[in-house]
Structure formats: structure tokens, C-alpha cells
Design a protein around this motif. Structure first.
Motif, PDB file in Angstrom:
ATOM      1  N   SER A 369       0.808  -1.226   0.000  1.00 38.44           N
ATOM      2  CA  SER A 369       0.000   0.000   0.000  1.00 38.44           C
ATOM      3  C   SER A 369       0.838   1.272   0.000  1.00 38.44           C
ATOM      4  O   SER A 369       0.318   2.370  -0.181  1.00 38.44           O
ATOM      5  N   GLY A 370       2.149   1.146   0.232  1.00 39.33           N
ATOM      6  CA  GLY A 370       3.022   2.318   0.195  1.00 39.33           C
ATOM      7  C   GLY A 370       3.214   2.985   1.546  1.00 39.33           C
ATOM      8  O   GLY A 370       3.968   3.943   1.666  1.00 39.33           O
ATOM      9  N   LEU A 371       2.535   2.509   2.586  1.00 37.27           N
ATOM     10  CA  LEU A 371       2.696   3.125   3.897  1.00 37.27           C
ATOM     11  C   LEU A 371       3.887   2.527   4.640  1.00 37.27           C
ATOM     12  O   LEU A 371       4.036   1.302   4.724  1.00 37.27           O
ATOM     13  N   LEU A 372       4.724   3.426   5.161  1.00 36.22           N
ATOM     14  CA  LEU A 372       5.883   3.038   5.957  1.00 36.22           C
ATOM     15  C   LEU A 372       5.875   3.932   7.184  1.00 36.22           C
ATOM     16  O   LEU A 372       5.116   4.893   7.234  1.00 36.22           O
ATOM     17  N   SER A 373       6.724   3.636   8.147  1.00 34.73           N
ATOM     18  CA  SER A 373       6.626   4.441   9.368  1.00 34.73           C
ATOM     19  C   SER A 373       7.964   4.656  10.040  1.00 34.73           C
ATOM     20  O   SER A 373       8.985   4.097   9.621  1.00 34.73           O
ATOM     21  N   GLY A 374       7.945   5.450  11.086  1.00 29.36           N
ATOM     22  CA  GLY A 374       9.114   5.667  11.923  1.00 29.36           C
ATOM     23  C   GLY A 374       8.676   6.383  13.184  1.00 29.36           C
ATOM     24  O   GLY A 374       7.546   6.874  13.271  1.00 29.36           O
ATOM     25  N   ARG A 375       9.589   6.427  14.155  1.00 26.43           N
ATOM     26  CA  ARG A 375       9.270   6.969  15.470  1.00 26.43           C
ATOM     27  C   ARG A 375      10.336   7.985  15.844  1.00 26.43           C
ATOM     28  O   ARG A 375      11.522   7.772  15.606  1.00 26.43           O
ATOM     29  N   ASN A 376       9.927   9.073  16.451  1.00 29.85           N
ATOM     30  CA  ASN A 376      10.887  10.092  16.880  1.00 29.85           C
ATOM     31  C   ASN A 376      10.768  10.305  18.386  1.00 29.85           C
ATOM     32  O   ASN A 376       9.797   9.869  19.009  1.00 29.85           O
ATOM     33  N   THR A 377      11.797  10.932  18.956  1.00 31.02           N
ATOM     34  CA  THR A 377      11.806  11.202  20.395  1.00 31.02           C
ATOM     35  C   THR A 377      12.038  12.691  20.636  1.00 31.02           C
ATOM     36  O   THR A 377      12.321  13.444  19.699  1.00 31.02           O
ATOM     37  N   HIS A 378      11.948  13.087  21.897  1.00 26.46           N
ATOM     38  CA  HIS A 378      12.134  14.495  22.251  1.00 26.46           C
ATOM     39  C   HIS A 378      13.482  15.023  21.735  1.00 26.46           C
ATOM     40  O   HIS A 378      13.545  16.075  21.114  1.00 26.46           O
ATOM     41  N   GLN A 379      14.554  14.239  21.986  1.00 29.62           N
ATOM     42  CA  GLN A 379      15.885  14.666  21.552  1.00 29.62           C
ATOM     43  C   GLN A 379      15.930  14.834  20.030  1.00 29.62           C
ATOM     44  O   GLN A 379      16.479  15.801  19.508  1.00 29.62           O
ATOM     45  N   GLY A 380      15.345  13.890  19.312  1.00 28.98           N
ATOM     46  CA  GLY A 380      15.304  13.954  17.854  1.00 28.98           C
ATOM     47  C   GLY A 380      14.550  15.179  17.358  1.00 28.98           C
ATOM     48  O   GLY A 380      14.917  15.783  16.350  1.00 28.98           O
ATOM     49  N   ARG A 381      13.492  15.541  18.065  1.00 25.10           N
ATOM     50  CA  ARG A 381      12.723  16.735  17.683  1.00 25.10           C
ATOM     51  C   ARG A 381      13.578  17.981  17.831  1.00 25.10           C
ATOM     52  O   ARG A 381      13.640  18.820  16.929  1.00 25.10           O
ATOM     53  N   LEU A 382      14.241  18.092  18.998  1.00 26.84           N
ATOM     54  CA  LEU A 382      15.063  19.280  19.246  1.00 26.84           C
ATOM     55  C   LEU A 382      16.151  19.408  18.183  1.00 26.84           C
ATOM     56  O   LEU A 382      16.362  20.473  17.618  1.00 26.84           O
ATOM     57  N   GLU A 383      16.840  18.277  17.897  1.00 24.17           N
ATOM     58  CA  GLU A 383      17.926  18.315  16.918  1.00 24.17           C
ATOM     59  C   GLU A 383      17.416  18.665  15.524  1.00 24.17           C
ATOM     60  O   GLU A 383      18.070  19.403  14.789  1.00 24.17           O
ATOM     61  N   THR A 384      16.259  18.139  15.179  1.00 27.06           N
ATOM     62  CA  THR A 384      15.713  18.401  13.839  1.00 27.06           C
ATOM     63  C   THR A 384      15.294  19.871  13.708  1.00 27.06           C
ATOM     64  O   THR A 384      15.573  20.518  12.694  1.00 27.06           O
ATOM     65  N   ILE A 385      14.651  20.403  14.744  1.00 24.96           N
ATOM     66  CA  ILE A 385      14.252  21.815  14.701  1.00 24.96           C
ATOM     67  C   ILE A 385      15.498  22.691  14.523  1.00 24.96           C
ATOM     68  O   ILE A 385      15.536  23.593  13.684  1.00 24.96           O
ATOM     69  N   ARG A 386      16.547  22.366  15.290  1.00 22.46           N
ATOM     70  CA  ARG A 386      17.799  23.140  15.244  1.00 22.46           C
ATOM     71  C   ARG A 386      18.450  23.021  13.863  1.00 22.46           C
ATOM     72  O   ARG A 386      18.846  24.006  13.257  1.00 22.46           O
ATOM     73  N   ARG A 387      18.549  21.801  13.344  1.00 21.22           N
ATOM     74  CA  ARG A 387      19.244  21.560  12.081  1.00 21.22           C
ATOM     75  C   ARG A 387      18.509  22.217  10.904  1.00 21.22           C
ATOM     76  O   ARG A 387      19.129  22.853  10.053  1.00 21.22           O
ATOM     77  N   ILE A 388      17.193  22.092  10.872  1.00 15.65           N
ATOM     78  CA  ILE A 388      16.445  22.687   9.756  1.00 15.65           C
ATOM     79  C   ILE A 388      16.519  24.216   9.842  1.00 15.65           C
ATOM     80  O   ILE A 388      16.586  24.908   8.828  1.00 15.65           O
ATOM     81  N   ASP A 389      16.549  24.731  11.050  1.00 19.42           N
ATOM     82  CA  ASP A 389      16.714  26.176  11.232  1.00 19.42           C
ATOM     83  C   ASP A 389      18.063  26.628  10.672  1.00 19.42           C
ATOM     84  O   ASP A 389      18.150  27.587   9.911  1.00 19.42           O
ATOM     85  N   GLN A 390      19.128  25.878  11.022  1.00 21.40           N
ATOM     86  CA  GLN A 390      20.481  26.268  10.583  1.00 21.40           C
ATOM     87  C   GLN A 390      20.688  26.032   9.094  1.00 21.40           C
ATOM     88  O   GLN A 390      21.181  26.903   8.386  1.00 21.40           O
ATOM     89  N   GLN A 391      20.281  24.834   8.608  1.00 22.67           N
ATOM     90  CA  GLN A 391      20.562  24.499   7.201  1.00 22.67           C
ATOM     91  C   GLN A 391      19.628  25.180   6.222  1.00 22.67           C
ATOM     92  O   GLN A 391      20.024  25.510   5.112  1.00 22.67           O
ATOM     93  N   CYS A 392      18.393  25.370   6.625  1.00 21.58           N
ATOM     94  CA  CYS A 392      17.395  25.852   5.665  1.00 21.58           C
ATOM     95  C   CYS A 392      16.824  27.214   6.047  1.00 21.58           C
ATOM     96  O   CYS A 392      16.011  27.778   5.321  1.00 21.58           O
ATOM     97  N   GLY A 393      17.225  27.731   7.219  1.00 23.55           N
ATOM     98  CA  GLY A 393      16.704  29.027   7.651  1.00 23.55           C
ATOM     99  C   GLY A 393      15.204  28.997   7.864  1.00 23.55           C
ATOM    100  O   GLY A 393      14.497  29.960   7.586  1.00 23.55           O
ATOM    101  N   ARG A 394      14.720  27.874   8.377  1.00 28.92           N
ATOM    102  CA  ARG A 394      13.282  27.724   8.513  1.00 28.92           C
ATOM    103  C   ARG A 394      12.963  27.093   9.868  1.00 28.92           C
ATOM    104  O   ARG A 394      13.482  26.021  10.197  1.00 28.92           O
ATOM    105  N   LEU A 395      12.150  27.776  10.650  1.00 31.36           N
ATOM    106  CA  LEU A 395      11.791  27.253  11.960  1.00 31.36           C
ATOM    107  C   LEU A 395      10.533  26.380  11.814  1.00 31.36           C
ATOM    108  O   LEU A 395       9.560  26.804  11.193  1.00 31.36           O
ATOM    109  N   ILE A 396      10.595  25.156  12.366  1.00 33.41           N
ATOM    110  CA  ILE A 396       9.429  24.269  12.291  1.00 33.41           C
ATOM    111  C   ILE A 396       8.969  23.886  13.694  1.00 33.41           C
ATOM    112  O   ILE A 396       9.735  23.986  14.650  1.00 33.41           O
ATOM    113  N   ASP A 397       7.748  23.438  13.801  1.00 35.02           N
ATOM    114  CA  ASP A 397       7.189  23.085  15.110  1.00 35.02           C
ATOM    115  C   ASP A 397       7.565  21.625  15.441  1.00 35.02           C
ATOM    116  O   ASP A 397       8.023  20.885  14.570  1.00 35.02           O
ATOM    117  N   PRO A 398       7.398  21.194  16.679  1.00 31.80           N
ATOM    118  CA  PRO A 398       7.833  19.844  17.076  1.00 31.80           C
ATOM    119  C   PRO A 398       7.129  18.704  16.319  1.00 31.80           C
ATOM    120  O   PRO A 398       7.759  17.665  16.063  1.00 31.80           O
TER     121      PRO A 398
END
Ligand code: PLP
Length: 484
Positions: A369-398
Motif C-alpha cells: 500500500s506504500g505506507l511506511l513508518s518511523g518513530r521520533n523522540t524528544h531529543q530527535g525533535r530538538l535536533e531536527t528543529i535546530r538543524r532545519i533552522d540552521q541548514q534551511c533558515g526555517r523554523l518548524i514546530d515539534p
């Protein structure tokens, strides 16, 4: 188009009927009798349409009991730049390539509406279409709901000024973010009733269930709901998958992947619906937080719901669920629209037992069916928000950060990955601040909202008190005149 229940064979009526229905009498969810698909040629004819026009073409096959001109008018009023603060309604923004050699990453902005979360896209439609259908039928509706944040504010902003709809929204007293509280409680409208319950979110939900269990009260006071199992919400969400796909400007037939921060499975199911309607969606990524029942299913084949006391409080709170209500629609389709299978599976679920598809042909269907998944944690959220902000200049929500990180993990070479932005960072300022050490910007209309006057009533966690409150408020409210 006729609608049926995922658990039975009886017909539920047409679109306007299931719009006001909530759950089917047998406890199942409303589904169209079949899913019409676009051919490659008819799909190409949708390219370049404005949002309301695209919405009309995508939704029309499922809504044939409303005159064409009326449906168009409702959709043009709903998807208006003044409401969504963008000409495109759901603009697509390129984030760039996450790592060298990988496909491009995009953000589908769904959160520029009145309450700053993606739920506005469907809820605004619900507000308009409710008003239209109730007017035609000379009826009125009193929405009773429970919220931990996003659903409540999206519903209230959608029902503002609607003469035939009142909203009674229960929220756990003092337990939403400061911004979310301010957003809801600052509304001073004659048809909106904010009720802060002395209890937690589960208590609020139990109160709603208890009121609904009283059939007399429910009928006498026209009690209804706007929860995420409403078919009209799912259908309205399918539209932005089409919008995003065409905005990518791919050659006809080329695939795009989507990553979806998921809780109740409404948003990602809408993507699956778009795929079944013939949109070239490749992978659909179900991104979860620590509450990972869905990730567990897609990685093992076993769906095991969790009781409320085993649902953790996380920093992507709108995905804190132990069971995913719209998941039933997906398994129904996987079983070839078999109500018999769905009924037996949800019998198990109802008794707290797992649905185990391992080694069955249904599990092969899931994998195809094309559906796949994954799981994130608090630490992963913080790092992703920080990285996307730095690399792409874009702030995203958790929540969006969960989708972006899991989306990146599943990226395919040469295939664009569209990550759905399910809320603006301003809504979850504390976590964003923790990640990037600065407060997110907020739209000007919400400046200083925390200091605005608040309008809400505090009620104890008691169903009789709640019923008396609703009855009293409805007596005080001027009733809509019946048409002569
Ligand atoms: C509701 C919500 C979700 C989850 O969407 P579902 O349709 O319930 O899967 C994700 N993120 C945010 C911000 C939400 O408000």
C-alpha cells in the motif's frame, strides 16, 4: 454516492447524512461505497487549478447531493486567501536536499489558517458546509467536544458567527500551552462555550462519551461532534495532497513521497485516499512520536492499542494517542472493503486484544500500500528543529519535526519528499525555544494574546453538572427561527 459503515452492510445515506452522523449506528465509520479514481488524462486536467476549484473537482464525486453551484460557492468561501493568509492556501516551500545525492525535501504549509494548525483546512470547510446543510434542513447543531489543544481551537474558529451551530468545548483546566489557552479562551462569542474541566484530557473525553450515552439528552439538545472520524474532514484533507503534487511540477505520472506527523491517522489516511484516487503518491510515511502504536503496526504487523494511562505526554502533544480512530478506515480498504473482516478485527480491539496480520495476505496488502513508518523522540525533535533552522533558515514546530526526520530516513534518490507542516512553531513556543534558544515569531494577529481577556467557565468533572450547564446555556441562547 452512497455511504456504508466499515462494520456493516447497511447504507448510511449520502454525503449530507454522514456529515451530521458521527459514528455509524453499528459503531463503524462512514465510507463511500467505492472510491472513484482519476485516469492519467483527467488527472492532468487538474494541474494548475486554484485551490477552491481543485477542491471542487476532487470532492465532487463524493458529494453529489448538493447542487454544483452551491458546493462551488461553499468551497470558494472556505478556501479564501483572507482566511488562510496565502493565495495558494497551502503553499509548498522547498527546504533543499537534506544530504548530498538525496532527493529534494519540501514543506507543505498547512498551518496558516485561523488557529495555526493543519486542522483548520478541514475544519473551516466543516463550518461552512454545516451551516449550509443545517440551513437547508431547518436544523441546528450543538457540538460537544473535548480538546487538549488543536482540535478545540480549530473547531471554535471554524464555527465563529455560525447561527445554527453552538460549540461546547471541554478542556483540562490549566493543562494546555499558554498560547493554546489564550487562543481559545480569548474568544467572546455568543455561540462558543469554553469549559475548563477540573481534570485531565481523558476526563474531558469521558464526559463527552457520558453525555452521548444519554440518547434522550442527545436528541433533545441536538448534540453532535466534529471529531477526526468525520468523513468530511478526511475528504477535505485529500485535496492538499493534489495541490502539493501539482506544485512540484513533475512530469505526468512521476511519483512523489509524503511524510505525515500522525496521531489519529486522519491526515495520512487522506493521503492514502488521494493515492487510491489515482494521484501518483509513492511512499506515505507515518511519523509518530514516543506513542508509537502506528509505527509498531507498520514495522511488525501487529496493532495493539494502548489504554490512556499508558500514553506518554510528549513535546509533540497533538500526536499523543494510544489508538488511532481513522486506522479502521485503512484496514477496511486493505481488506478489500470487507466489513466482515473489519468487524472481527475491532471486536478484538474492543476487548483489548491485538490485531495480528503477520503471515496473512492482508499484511502483503499493507506492504504493497506504500505506507511506511518511523518513530521520533524528544531529543530527535530538538535536533531536527535546530538543524532545519540552521541548514534551511526555517523554523518548524515539534510535530512537523517528527515528520521531517522520519521523512528524511525514508527518502529515495530522485523522488521529492513532501513533509506536511501540521502546526506553526508559535503554537509550541516552549519546545522551539528549548531547541534554538529563541522564541518563534508569531503572526501579528496573535501578538500579546496571553494578556487578552479570557472567557470560560470552570466545571467539576461531573456529567450531571455538565448536562445542566448545556441545557441552561441553550435556554438562554436565542433559538434559530424555524423557516416558515
Ligand atoms: C492533530 C494533529 C496531528 C495528528 O493528525 P492526525 O490526523 O490525528 O493523525 C499532528 N500534528 C498536529 C499539530 C496536530 O494538531
Amino acid at each position: 454516492m452512497k455511504y456504508v459503515s466499515t462494520r456493516g452492510t447497511g447504507e448510511l445515506g449520502r454525503f449530507s447524512d454522514v456529515l451530521l452522523l458521527g459514528l455509524a449506528p453499528d459503531g463503524g465509520l462512514a465510507m463511500p461505497e467505492h472510491i472513484p479514481a482519476f485516469s492519467p488524462q483527467t488527472l492532468e486536467a487538474l494541474r494548475g487549478l486554484s485551490y477552491p476549484e481543485l477542491a471542487f473537482r476532487v470532492m465532487r464525486p463524493f458529494i453529489d447531493d448538493i447542487p454544483e453551484a452551491d458546493l462551488r460557492r461553499v468551497l470558494h468561501a472556505t478556501y479564501h486567501p483572507d482566511v488562510f493568509h496565502s493565495q495558494d492556501i497551502t503553499p509548498l516551500t522547498r527546504l533543499g536536499a537534506a544530504s548530498p545525492g538525496q532527493g529534494e525535501l519540501y514543506l507543505l504549509e498547512l498551518s496558516n489558517g485561523p488557529s495555526l494548525a493543519f486542522k483548520d483546512v478541514a475544519m473551516q470547510f466543516l463550518g461552512q458546509i454545516f451551516e449550509y446543510v443545517l440551513e437547508r434542513r431547518g436544523e441546528q447543531l450543538n457540538i460537544l467536544g473535548a480538546t487538549s489543544g488543536d482540535t478545540g481551537s480549530a473547531a471554535e474558529y471554524a464555527m465563529l458567527g455560525k447561527a445554527r451551530v453552538n460549540v461546547f468545548m471541554l478542556s483540562p483546566r490549566g493543562r494546555m500551552s499558554a498560547f493554546q489557552q489564550a487562543q481559545m479562551y480569548s474568544l467572546n462569542e455568543p455561540n462558543i462555550f469554553n469549559i475548563a474541566v477540573e481534570g485531565v484530557f481523558d476526563d474531558c473525553q469521558d464526559l463527552v462519551k457520558a453525555v452521548n450515552a444519554d440518547a434522550d439528552f442527545k436528541a433533545r439538545f441536538d448534540i453532535g461532534a466534529v471529531n477526526s472520524i468525520n468523513w468530511a474532514r478526511v475528504l477535505a484533507q485529500a485535496v492538499y495532497y493534489f495541490k502539493a503534487y501539482f506544485a512540484l511540477g513533475l512530469p505526468p505520472g512521476a511519483e512523489a513521497d509524503f511524510s505525515v506527523p500522525s496521531g489519529n491517522f486522519g491526515n495520512v489516511f487522506a493521503g492514502f485516499l488521494a493515492k487510491r484516487m489515482g494521484l501518483p503518491v509513492g511512499q506515505l510515511i507515518v511519523a509518530t512520536n514516543e506513542n508509537d502504536v502506528l509505527n509498531e503496526f507498520f514495522s511488525t504487523g501487529v496493532y495493539h492499542v494502548r489504554p490512556a494511562d499508558r500514553v506518554a505526554m510528549t513535546s509533540s502533544p497533538s500526536m499523543d494517542i494510544g489508538k488511532a480512530s481513522n486506522f479502521e478506515r485503512y484496514l477496511y480498504l486493505i481488506a478489500g472493503s470487507s466489513a466482515t473482516h473489519t468487524l472481527s478485527w475491532w471486536d478484538e480491539v474492543g476487548q483489548g486484544r491485538p490485531v495480528d496480520l503477520r503471515g496473512t495476505s492482508h499484511w502483503d496488502e499493507v506492504k504493497a500500500s506504500g505506507l511506511l513508518s518511523g518513530r521520533n523522540t524528544h531529543q530527535g525533535r530538538l535536533e531536527t528543529i535546530r538543524r532545519i533552522d540552521q541548514q534551511c533558515g526555517r523554523l518548524i514546530d515539534p510535530h512537523t519535526a517528527d515528520g521531517v526526520l522520519i521523512g528524511e530516513r525514508h527518502q529515495r534518490r530522485g523522488v521529492p519528499m513532501v513533509c506536511l507542516e501540521t502546526a506553526l512553531p508559535a503554537k509550541f513556543g516552549d519546545t522551539v525555544q528549548e531547541a534554538v534558544k529563541r522564541a518563534p515569531e508569531r503572526p501579528e494577529r496573535f501578538a500579546g494574546i496571553e494578556t487578552a481577556e479570557r472567557y470560560f467557565d470552570v466545571l467539576p468533572n461531573d456529567v450531571e453538572t455538565l448536562k445542566a450547564y448545556i441545557a441552561r446555556k441553550l435556554r438562554e441562547t436565542v433559538k434559530v427561527q424555524e423557516p416558515a
